[in-house]
Design a protein around this motif. Structure first.
Motif, PDB file in Angstrom:
ATOM      1  N   SER A  10       7.438   0.174   0.945  1.00 47.31           N
ATOM      2  CA  SER A  10       6.001  -0.018   1.053  1.00 47.31           C
ATOM      3  C   SER A  10       5.372   1.364   1.190  1.00 47.31           C
ATOM      4  O   SER A  10       6.064   2.354   1.464  1.00 47.31           O
ATOM      5  CB  SER A  10       5.647  -0.897   2.256  1.00 47.31           C
ATOM      6  N   PHE A  12       1.388   3.567   2.064  1.00 45.94           N
ATOM      7  CA  PHE A  12      -0.030   3.531   2.413  1.00 45.94           C
ATOM      8  C   PHE A  12      -0.571   4.954   2.425  1.00 45.94           C
ATOM      9  O   PHE A  12       0.186   5.930   2.432  1.00 45.94           O
ATOM     10  CB  PHE A  12      -0.274   2.822   3.747  1.00 45.94           C
ATOM     11  N   ASN A  23      -3.681   0.460   1.925  1.00 45.17           N
ATOM     12  CA  ASN A  23      -2.290   0.114   1.655  1.00 45.17           C
ATOM     13  C   ASN A  23      -2.063   0.165   0.151  1.00 45.17           C
ATOM     14  O   ASN A  23      -3.013   0.024  -0.636  1.00 45.17           O
ATOM     15  CB  ASN A  23      -1.969  -1.280   2.186  1.00 45.17           C
ATOM     16  N   ASP A  25      -1.061  -1.805  -2.363  1.00 46.84           N
ATOM     17  CA  ASP A  25      -0.809  -3.164  -2.853  1.00 46.84           C
ATOM     18  C   ASP A  25      -1.282  -3.248  -4.309  1.00 46.84           C
ATOM     19  O   ASP A  25      -2.447  -2.956  -4.597  1.00 46.84           O
ATOM     20  CB  ASP A  25      -1.581  -4.201  -2.030  1.00 46.84           C
ATOM     21  N   CYS A  52      -8.189  -3.526  -2.583  1.00 50.28           N
ATOM     22  CA  CYS A  52      -7.376  -2.313  -2.623  1.00 50.28           C
ATOM     23  C   CYS A  52      -7.878  -1.353  -3.697  1.00 50.28           C
ATOM     24  O   CYS A  52      -7.778  -0.135  -3.549  1.00 50.28           O
ATOM     25  CB  CYS A  52      -5.916  -2.682  -2.872  1.00 50.28           C
TER      26      CYS A  52
END
Length: 341
Positions: A10, A12, A23, A25, A52
């Motif tokens: 992940s 960010f 983030n 995404d 996002c």
């Protein structure tokens, strides 16, 4: 601890003031690396999802940093250097905290005589960040045991280049998040064991004698005639000599220490895995977060006519994840010896 082929990433984006900008995404692909004695990089491709997109449109280079996590553990971070926005896709390229030192110069004059290279390296870092600190810490794992005679002048040269010069003569360093770690070239702490099961088919064990030197000469500042010598004729190899110029070396003692460090890195003949990047088996049970350059892994291979049981230094790590899964590659190098003159 997940295996080397099963990590999930992940990412960010964080502002200089610590606030989360966005983030990442949805994260389509991610690549991050760690390197010894230089700046590491990361690259992500994001498919903006809903709000996002607007948040990612506010990303600005050098103002914001990219943070990458693997299985919930932060493994990389650094300022965003380049950003591209296209239809349905955002690409970000970032470099670790050391890249700031490539944009800094000495802010005060300093002369070091007989100081350990780790102390000189720590001064360079603190001086480089003194006028404007993006948030950093320095950790010294142990003295380099290499004496350094160095002089630095205000506004003369890039701080990152001065730090690399120290790495040529007995110091190792790397970035772990916002921490810059300094250590001796002989640092040998191991973070795990790799065997033939963990290593790829077609593994090559190599002995490279091209850099062997039994006697090393370092010429320092030319105006002062500084010179250091380490070694001589070896009972096994005979006499193999190398001579290099290190203009940043200012004293005979530091030139001798640099010569000893140079010889230690190339004597005896290094035996290693002949691959710039060894791809680990997806089932290799190693803690990827602990694969940090400067630390070592123990390698035990019986797959070739030259068995290898040796502690090797991690010189680099590259991790990629996309739709096809995760790949972990490790660059391994011989460990420097501790030699006397």
């Amino acid at each position: 601890m997940s295996s080397a082929g099963c990590g999930v990433h992940s990412a960010f984006i964080v502002d200089r003031d610590g606030a989360v900008v966005s983030n990442a995404d949805v994260l389509i692909s991610v690549e991050w690396n760690r390197v010894l004695d230089d700046v590491s990089t990361a690259h992500v491709i994001i498919n903006p999802d809903g709000d996002c997109c607007a948040q990612l449109g506010r990303v600005r280079t050098w103002r914001h940093k990219l943070v990458v996590a693997r299985d919930g553990v932060v493994v990389w971070e650094g300022p965003i250097i380049q950003a591209e926005w296209s239809y349905g896709k955002v690409e970000l390229w970032a470099s670790d905290i050391l890249v700031w030192l490539d944009r800094r110069v000495p802010h005060s004059n300093a002369t070091f005589t007989g100081a350990d290279l780790t102390d000189i390296g720590a001064w360079l870092i603190e001086d480089g960040f003194a006028p404007d600190d993006p948030g950093h810490t320095v950790e010294i794992l142990g003295p380099a045991n290499v004496e350094g005679g160095r002089e630095y002048t205000v506004d003369d040269g890039q701080t990152g280049d001065h730090l690399r010069d120290l790495a040529d003569t007995g110091l190792d360093y790397t970035a772990i998040g916002s921490t810059i770690v300094l250590m001796p070239e002989t640092w040998s702490a191991s973070v795990g064991l790799l065997t033939d099961v963990d290593l790829p088919e077609g593994l090559i064990v190599a002995e490279d004698g091209s850099q062997l030197a039994t006697r090393f000469v370092v010429h320092g500042d030319q105006n002062s005639g500084v010179q250091g010598v380490s070694g001589g004729t070896d009972a096994y190899y005979g006499l193999l000599e190398r001579s290099v110029d290190e203009s940043s070396v200012k004293t005979d003692a530091s030139a001798r220490a640099a010569a000893r460090s140079r010889r230690a890195a190339n004597y005896p003949v290094p035996v290693f895995l002949a691959s710039d990047e060894v791809t680990l088996s997806p089932e290799a049970a190693v803690d990827v977060a602990k694969l940090v350059p400067g630390w070592c892994v123990d390698v035990a291979s019986q797959a070739t006519c030259r068995p290898l049981t040796q502690r090797l230094k991690i010189a680099g790590v590259k991790v990629e994840e996309d739709g096809d899964g995760e790949s972990v590659q490790v660059t391994l190098a011989p460990l420097s010896s501790e030699l006397e003159d």
